[in-house]
Write an enzyme that holds these catalytic residues in place. Structure first.
Site, PDB file in Angstrom:
ATOM      1  N   GLY C  53      -5.259 -20.156  12.394  1.00  0.00           N
ATOM      2  CA  GLY C  53      -4.380 -20.737  11.800  1.00  0.00           C
ATOM      3  C   GLY C  53      -3.287 -21.277  12.736  1.00  0.00           C
ATOM      4  O   GLY C  53      -3.399 -21.118  14.039  1.00  0.00           O
ATOM      5  N   ALA C  55      -0.508 -19.794  13.728  1.00  0.00           N
ATOM      6  CA  ALA C  55      -0.178 -18.444  14.528  1.00  0.00           C
ATOM      7  C   ALA C  55      -1.122 -18.303  15.525  1.00  0.00           C
ATOM      8  O   ALA C  55      -1.009 -18.454  16.710  1.00  0.00           O
ATOM      9  CB  ALA C  55       0.195 -17.475  13.883  1.00  0.00           C
ATOM     10  N   HIS C 277       5.157 -18.803  -6.614  1.00  0.00           N
ATOM     11  CA  HIS C 277       5.444 -20.186  -6.575  1.00  0.00           C
ATOM     12  C   HIS C 277       5.514 -20.859  -7.651  1.00  0.00           C
ATOM     13  O   HIS C 277       4.807 -20.820  -8.534  1.00  0.00           O
ATOM     14  CB  HIS C 277       4.753 -21.180  -5.397  1.00  0.00           C
ATOM     15  N   ARG C 341      12.547 -20.610  -5.699  1.00  0.00           N
ATOM     16  CA  ARG C 341      11.414 -20.184  -6.095  1.00  0.00           C
ATOM     17  C   ARG C 341      11.372 -18.987  -7.071  1.00  0.00           C
ATOM     18  O   ARG C 341      10.863 -19.174  -8.188  1.00  0.00           O
ATOM     19  CB  ARG C 341      10.365 -20.136  -4.967  1.00  0.00           C
ATOM     20  N   LEU C 452       5.531 -22.561   8.276  1.00  0.00           N
ATOM     21  CA  LEU C 452       4.809 -23.197   9.240  1.00  0.00           C
ATOM     22  C   LEU C 452       5.548 -22.840  10.683  1.00  0.00           C
ATOM     23  O   LEU C 452       5.000 -22.640  11.553  1.00  0.00           O
ATOM     24  CB  LEU C 452       4.718 -24.567   9.006  1.00  0.00           C
TER      25      LEU C 452
END
Lengths: 223, 248, 649
Positions: C53, C55, C277, C341, C452
């Site tokens: 991914g 990372a 979320h 959130r 991200l």
């Protein structure tokens, strides 16, 4: 660069596109020349004679014609060989077909290969019929193309072969011309409609132009 | 809903495969297509049968893993990924054919799972900008005109699912390759490798055994991300330009 | 057997790598103090990277650029499919391109505060510093960020932050950043510097003489169990949200890599910190396999409401204005629909628990754009949110321009993970954890557009500047091969586990167990937790585990592509991880960030932190399946951002 062209699928398509364009240009000229038949045998035969003396005195007798023939043969051979090799590759790339089949793409697109074969065979017949006279019906006379044309289109099979081939030509040009633009990198969304329209017009004009001759012979307009 | 499924079953790459027929009942209109297959698989497991193998991961239409040809269409009747297709697109009593992507460059691994590593090798051949970590100038050092940035983005949206290859009667990967070439070649950052990128990627694409492009347009019709057909023309232009310059 | 809840407290754990001194200088100091590996010697060092991914992809590419030999793994068929691809919103960076008062220090401050003061200041400050370089790096790679007509990068504000520091690529920022990392990785694969093993899943960690020396992995196509050896192992395998069965994670995202590392000695920190979320599409029935997130930017213009009356089943447009409860606007007049959130999620749960939820099963609230459409006109709404509306319409077959959307919270991100020091090294020497797999930077709650940022910071910049210290100080002189007893043991354990899964031949599918543990976790360890519920869950989990090993049914064999076997093996680890999450939630008798303990709230129902008791990271040591673990506390010291109670009223 030549090797890059020949070894790549993209390059081979470029070769097909350029050779196709050469043939298309020839066809337009050829079609316009054919229409001279409507102005009578003298004008038509005179035009045919001019084709042989074209370029004189700079060029030797018939040299211009032979140059055109050599270029055309080269174009046909390159076009056909590329098409053959690409088609073989395409078939290998999809060895197993889907069980659930449905018609894909437009008719003109799907029939490019068959159309190409029809046109290849037609060219052979056409040359043997009206250039060498080998398979011509009724005495072939060199230097009298008007009469030869009328003879050919006085037989049912002459008309059938010719008209079928010209319909195939129309379909081939319709997808082919647009494809040429894509292959040569001239395609983009903003001019897609213009290209498609131009392809349709070219296909229609060529088909109608060519077919008008046998129709004229059949209906007695030309005799 | 009650459905008849005809599914391609194949033990492994070398084994022969065939369509097998299954009945599923109690399918809800709200299920996604893959949830319908989950239902089938739960039943198969409990019956002691081998469940149907298929690739899937994010189920949000972005990872590009799912890859089913449904009734002859890559990703099925809607213009989206298989995971975003819902059963409301089908009717009670329908018979649905489910097949894997078909292309010699995408050999079947098992059932509906195919090997798409050829796509990775096309990217490895040049689908990148050589910018080692730490070498970057400030992000605002090179402005990019908005139309170019939008053009790059439109092509960068490709998810690498392979629907273009699956839909193409020639098994051609031109749309996939052109999407990456166009994304990178239009950007100023991609300019130094512009020629080698397109030449190398096309060469790799050919060597993977994909077919040539006959511009049938099937790829762009099947593409769940709407990569447009003129992308191919834009890549051809890049390829011709690179071939003329022949800087290899 | 010990009672699992009777955990013991061991020695505190502390980060020894972050230098002392001003926080803004620590990263520079650390990079200078870290020992370097001679460029000529790097090729002799092999580094295993698990995951591709943001990372893992960026770490693999960068380490290979530096000259290390990288061996990289992903269970997907291609590195490009890692679930980072699905991130929508954007990536934060303290560029201050808007000249709106942003700075590294402000991003640092926002992140520590947003994490409800449960993150390490040194790490967070470094993250804020590096955020700036990430954007430069990504632009150089050709990531097509949104731009303005002048050709410069566009920004937006996100998650209620007061500055515009979020860079984005329409709704596909994660995809575009991942492709950038994937392309950089591809370049190194072509150069022969990275050896990639796709469709290969790590199933165990090989620890020799106390140091991480390799992994046991299964080739998912042939089923072969293989061993790979290295000088260091990097886990970039993502979060563990799928323990809840229904989450916004990808179907195959799993906890096996981190859990197996935990079993081999790596401490697992703050497992109960999970982010729910608020704006996801509600489930439609029992067939639901995953949940889909919609960007929280929708809350900028949408109004959230439920009917005032319980059990009101009228269609939304037949409920008159004065019978609607815009509960966020009512409870939080100054932030309204833009509260963070965790608060928005909990409020939705509360109104649904009261029986005022809408849609199937009453598990949903309305997100209404009627007012926005009236104010801005439909074209403007289409321009801003068209792709999200389309996605909603495709999934639900409802037109959100006419009928209000229905949303419900869903598990989205896990802040907890393997405990790491400032160098991102776990408590097993030579084992590093980066991205969502570690616990480091987000504390008890992650801010929007920061995941991200952290993944790329770890992979591009942090790990490649710290792993060298370990490699230089700990050169390996002994070769490890498959005949080493520790390797043989790890392989045998893995094979035994898989063979047992295949041998039980019971009457329940792997999915049925996954669903059961997931529902249990959602019920008792979800948006709101209390002691009684957590104890109930902790009593149930061992029973489910026992039933699992009695009734699991995995068809087929181990030496072929067997997706049921993959799934069952992941569920084995969820059944242990779930227990630790519940214990961590039980022990942390305070509310903070995503962790809400009903016993610890203010009079008006808000989360109440208890800093005097719980101002630490909880790092757990594994002692055996079902055995009470050992708690190691890392005390958190706040020198720059002083803890305050968050208030959004």
């Amino acid at each position: 660069m030549t090797r890059t062209l020949w070894d790549s699928t993209v390059g081979k398509k470029v070769i097909m596109a350029v050779s196709g364009l050469v043939m298309l240009l020839y066809l337009v000229v050829h079609m316009i020349g054919n229409l001279k038949i409507f102005f009578g045998s003298d004008e038509f035969n005179g035009y045919a004679h001019w084709l042989r003396v074209m370029g004189e005195p700079f060029l030797h007798h018939e040299w211009a014609l032979w140059i055109v023939r050599v270029v055309l043969v080269a174009a046909v051979v390159l076009h056909a060989v590329s098409a053959y090799q690409l088609s073989r590759r395409d078939l290998r790339a999809r060895p197993i077909t889907y069980v659930h089949k449905r018609p894909r793409a437009s008719y003109a697109t799907r029939t490019m290969r068959y159309g190409g074969i029809i046109l290849g065979l037609f060219i052979v017949w056409h040359i043997l019929d009206l250039t060498t006279g080998t398979v011509h019906s009724g005495g072939f006379q060199h230097g009298h193309p008007y009469q030869n044309v009328v003879d050919t289109f006085s037989t049912w099979y002459g008309n059938v072969i010719y008209i079928v081939a010209m319909l195939a030509l129309g379909l081939h040009v319709q997808h082919g011309f647009w494809s040429v633009a894509q292959t040569l990198g001239a395609g983009r969304a903003s001019r897609d409609r213009a290209l498609k329209t131009l392809a349709n017009v070219l296909a229609l004009v060529l088909t109608v132009g060519f077919i008008s001759v046998p129709v004229a012979v059949m209906t007695g307009v030309v005799s | 809903m009650k459905l008849t499924l005809r599914v391609w079953r194949q033990k492994n790459t070398d084994a022969p495969g065939a369509m097998s027929t299954y009945e599923v009942d109690g399918i809800s209109q709200d299920m996604s297509f893959l949830e319908m297959l989950d239902t089938l698989n739960e039943e198969l497991i409990l019956a002691g049968d081998d469940p149907v193998a298929f690739d899937h991961d994010c189920r949000e239409g972005i990872c590009g893993a799912c890859s089913l040809v449904i009734n002859g269409d890559a990703h099925g009747p809607e213009r989206t990924t298989t995971c975003q297709l819902h059963m409301r697109s089908f009717d009670d009593g329908d018979t649905i054919d489910i097949e894997p992507w078909r292309a010699s460059a995408f050999p079947v691994v098992k059932d509906l799972v195919v090997d798409r590593s050829a796509f990775d090798r096309i990217i490895q051949a040049g689908g990148y900008i050589s910018a080692p970590t730490g070498t970057a100038p400030d992000a605002h050092a090179t402005p990019v005109p908005k139309p170019d940035a939008d053009f790059a983005f439109e092509h960068a949206e490709c998810i690498g699912c392979g629907a273009c290859v699956a839909a193409c009667p020639n098994g051609s990967a031109m749309l996939f390759t052109s999407a990456k070439v166009n994304h990178l070649n239009v950007l100023p950052q991609g300019a130094p490798e512009r020629e080698t990128r397109v030449l190398d990627m096309v060469e790799q694409m050919d060597s993977e055994g994909f077919g040539g492009c006959t511009l049938t347009g099937e790829c762009a019709t099947a593409c769940p991300k709407g990569i447009p057909l003129p992308s191919i023309s834009a890549m051809n232009k890049e390829w011709l330009r690179a071939t003329r310059k022949a800087r290899r | 057997m010990n009672d699992y809840t009777h955990y013991t407290t061991g020695e505190p754990v502390a980060d020894t790598k972050a230098p002392a001194g001003p926080v803004a200088e620590r990263w520079d100091t650390r990079r200078f103090e870290a020992k370097l590996v001679n460029p000529a010697n790097r090729r002799k060092h092999t580094v295993i990277v698990v995951g591709t991914g943001l990372a893992g992809g960026s770490a693999g590419a960068t380490l290979a650029e530096q000259g290390y030999r990288v061996v990289q793994f992903c269970f997907q068929d291609s590195p490009r499919r890692a679930h980072s691809v699905a991130a929508q919103g954007g990536i934060n960076a303290a560029k201050n391109y808007r000249n709106d008062g942003d700075s590294v220090h402000r991003l640092f401050y926002d992140t520590v505060k947003g994490g409800d003061f449960r993150a390490r200041e040194s790490n967070v400050h470094r993250l804020a510093q590096i955020s700036v370089e990430i954007i430069d790096q990504c632009v150089a790679q050709g990531v097509p960020f949104a731009r303005e007509y002048g050709g410069l990068l566009d920004n937006r504000s996100f998650g209620g932050v007061q500055v515009s520091r979020t860079f984005y690529a329409r709704g596909q920022t994660g995809q575009q950043l991942l492709l950038g990392a994937y392309q950089a990785l591809s370049r190194q694969i072509a150069a022969g510097n990275v050896e990639l093993h796709p469709r290969t899943e790590m199933l165990d960690l090989i620890v020799v003489d106390g140091r991480a020396r390799g992994i046991v992995a299964r080739d998912l196509v042939t089923g072969r169990i293989e061993t790979y050896f290295a000088d260091a192992v990097v886990l970039a395998s993502g979060g563990y949200g799928n323990v809840f069965y229904l989450s916004t994670n990808a179907m195959n995202s799993n906890a096996t890599a981190v859990w197996r590392a935990h079993r081999r000695g790596a401490l697992f920190a703050n497992p109960c910190f999970t982010q729910i979320h608020p704006t996801c599409i509600p489930r439609t029935g029992d067939h639901q396999s995953k949940l889909t997130l919609m960007s929280e930017s929708l809350r900028n213009d949408g109004r959230i409401w439920v009917p005032k009356a319980k059990g009101d089943t009228r269609p939304a447009n037949e409920i008159p204005e004065d019978e609607r409860d815009y509960y966020l606007e009512r409870q939080y007049p100054s932030f309204g629909n833009l509260v963070p959130r965790d608060i928005a999620s909990r409020a939705a749960k509360n109104v649904c628990d009261e029986g005022r939820g809408v849609g199937p099963g009453g598990q949903g609230v309305y997100l209404d754009f009627a007012e926005a459409i009236g104010r801005m006109g439909r074209p403007k709404v289409e321009e801003k949110y068209g792709n999200l509306f389309d996605m909603y319409a495709r999934i639900t077959a409802e037109d959100p321009y006419v009928t209000p959307m229905r949303i419900y919270p869903a598990v989205h991100y896990t802040m907890g993970g393997l405990w790491v020091d400032y160098d991102l090294q776990t408590t097993v020497p030579g084992l590093f954890a980066i991205g969502e797999a570690n616990f480091s930077d987000h504390g008890a709650n992650r801010l929007g557009a920061s995941a991200l940022m952290q993944g790329l910071a770890d992979g591009y910049f942090v790990l490649p500047s710290t792993i060298n210290d370990y490699l230089a100080r700990n050169p390996h002189h002994d070769e490890v091969d498959a005949s080493h007893p520790a390797v043989e043991e790890a392989v045998a354990e893995t094979e035994d586990r898989l063979n047992l899964l295949l041998a039980v031949d019971g009457d329940r599918t792997p999915d049925s167990f996954h669903r059961e543990i997931g529902e249990l976790m959602w019920e008792y360890c979800g948006m709101a937790r209390n002691e009684e519920g957590l104890r109930t869950a902790l009593a149930r989990i061992p029973l489910i585990r026992e039933e699992f090993w009695r009734r699991i049914k995995v068809p087929g064999t181990g030496d072929e592509l067997n997706q049921s076997l993959e799934k069952a093996n992941r569920v084995v680890d969820y059944l242990e991880l779930a227990e630790l999450m519940c214990l961590d939630a039980l022990h942390r008798a305070e509310s903070c960030g995503g962790h809400f303990r009903e016993e610890s709230q203010t009079p008006d129902g808000e989360a109440a932190r208890r800093d005097e008791e719980f101002c630490y990271g909880a790092a757990w040591e594994f002692t055996g399946t079902g055995e009470a673990p050992v708690l190691h506390k890392e005390d958190l010291v706040f020198e720059y951002v002083h803890p305050t109670q968050r208030s959004y009223a």
